[in-house]
Design an enzyme around this catalytic site. Structure first.
Site, PDB file in Angstrom:
ATOM      1  N   LYS A  61     -20.176 -36.067 -25.245  1.00  0.00           N
ATOM      2  CA  LYS A  61     -21.159 -37.106 -25.307  1.00  0.00           C
ATOM      3  C   LYS A  61     -21.814 -37.020 -24.118  1.00  0.00           C
ATOM      4  O   LYS A  61     -21.260 -37.192 -22.990  1.00  0.00           O
ATOM      5  CB  LYS A  61     -20.767 -38.761 -25.837  1.00  0.00           C
ATOM      6  N   GLU A 110     -28.393 -46.945 -28.907  1.00  0.00           N
ATOM      7  CA  GLU A 110     -27.993 -48.426 -28.736  1.00  0.00           C
ATOM      8  C   GLU A 110     -28.985 -49.392 -28.028  1.00  0.00           C
ATOM      9  O   GLU A 110     -30.025 -49.181 -27.416  1.00  0.00           O
ATOM     10  CB  GLU A 110     -27.166 -47.995 -27.210  1.00  0.00           C
ATOM     11  N   SER A 114     -17.016 -46.413 -20.785  1.00  0.00           N
ATOM     12  CA  SER A 114     -16.555 -47.893 -20.964  1.00  0.00           C
ATOM     13  C   SER A 114     -15.186 -48.089 -20.391  1.00  0.00           C
ATOM     14  O   SER A 114     -14.905 -49.193 -19.861  1.00  0.00           O
ATOM     15  CB  SER A 114     -16.956 -48.648 -22.293  1.00  0.00           C
TER      16      SER A 114
END
Length: 342
Positions: A172, A241, A104
């Site tokens: 990740k 998510e 992000s």
């Protein structure tokens, strides 16, 4: 002959040494004392002094074992994103269990349109910056799009770079059943893997946009199957998510590894938010996802401070006398005379 009593740091009995020996000791120690004195003044007068020091006393370093212990005890795991030294420094100081260098940062740190633009080199730079600031939290680096999907071998190579050059503790990656062989490959190499199922932003094009996953029985079962697959592949935890809270809670109960929710309700084993979002470090009017709670307003405070600085510079209120360095009257007069003779 004069004698001096000294005592060791280990609290040994006092013993007498000659003054000449003490003088030799003093001579040896003087450079160190002088160096510390110089460093103090460097920090006082420098415009680029260190941001801060490690926590004192430092907390025990969080490991995957720590996270598994928290999970077994039912203690929620706190995770926060960071993209540079200052953001990692504050997150670590606040006691975050895990600091995620998320992709992000493509949007919140680099101004890109979406995460597909960020490269491995971009991520490694930010990972190193975050790692330098982190003393207690477990650090995880997000593998960017295109760096792990081709083959498990490609993914392992990228993961090794993140650990060796990015200095993070784990990595990740996004994906469910189809990424299980890749997760297994990396985990078997000894690198902790944080999986990511549900809404996977790197694949939002294939998902029809940023849509909630698991809203139907069939969709929810797919998320569960993905979660079970990445668990069996060897991930130490997984991000869940944009999944309905009830579904996320059921999935969490079916697993033996922690789930870290983002837009998935409080039935998960922990939570993660993007630091820029939750701290309010953005201008008014910016879109925020429904799941984000804004805990502060960093933008407004920074704007107030910078506007105050601008006004004080324009009015010559800053710098005031207390912000300047002195010179003796005699030296100043001598300097003025020297200038007049030029």
């Amino acid at each position: 002959m004069a004698h001096i009593l000294t005592k060791s740091r280990a609290l040994l009995p006092c013993r007498a040494i000659s003054s000449s020996h003490a003088a030799r000791v003093s001579t040896v120690l003087r450079p160190l004392s002088s160096q510390r004195h110089h460093q103090r003044f460097q920090q006082r007068w420098s415009s680029h002094s260190p941001l801060g020091t490690a926590l004192d006393p430092p907390r025990k370093k969080v490991t995957t074992g720590t996270l598994q212990s928290m999970y077994r005890k039912g203690e929620p795991i706190t995770m926060m994103t960071a993209h540079d030294f200052p953001s990692a420094h504050v997150a670590d100081s606040a006691g975050m269990d895990v600091i995620l260098v998320g992709d992000s940062l493509a949007m919140v740190a680099l101004g890109m349109e979406d995460t597909s633009e960020v490269t491995v080199e971009d991520m490694l730079l930010h990972c190193r910056s975050v790692a330098r600031a982190t003393r207690g939290a477990f650090t995880v680096g997000d593998l960017p799009m295109g760096s792990y999907e081709i083959s498990p071998e490609q993914a392992l190579e990228t993961a090794i770079r993140f650990v060796k050059h990015g200095r993070v503790s784990g990595i990740k990656l996004e994906g469910g059943k189809e990424m299980a062989p890749t997760i297994a490959k990396i985990a078997k190499a000894g690198i902790p893997v944080l999986a990511h199922v549900g809404l996977t932003p790197q694949r939002q094009g294939a998902l029809g946009g940023f849509r909630v996953q698991g809203k139907t029985s069939k969709g929810a079962m797919k998320v569960l199957e993905d979660a079970l697959a990445v668990q069996e592949a060897g991930c130490f935890a997984m991000v869940l998510e944009a999944v309905p809270a009830e579904v996320a809670s059921i999935i969490t109960q079916k697993l033996r590894v922690p789930t870290i929710g983002i837009g998935a309700g409080n039935g998960c084993s922990g939570q993660v938010l993007v630091q820029v979002d939750m701290s309010g470090n953005f201008p008014p009017g910016r879109f925020l996802p429904k799941f984000v709670k804004q805990y502060g307003n960093v933008w407004a405070e920074s704007l107030r401070a910078i506007e105050s600085y601008r006004e004080e510079v324009k009015s010559r209120a800053y710098p005031a006398p207390e912000h300047t360095y002195p010179i003796s009257k005699d030296e100043l007069e001598a300097f003025v005379k020297d200038v007049e003779q030029l």
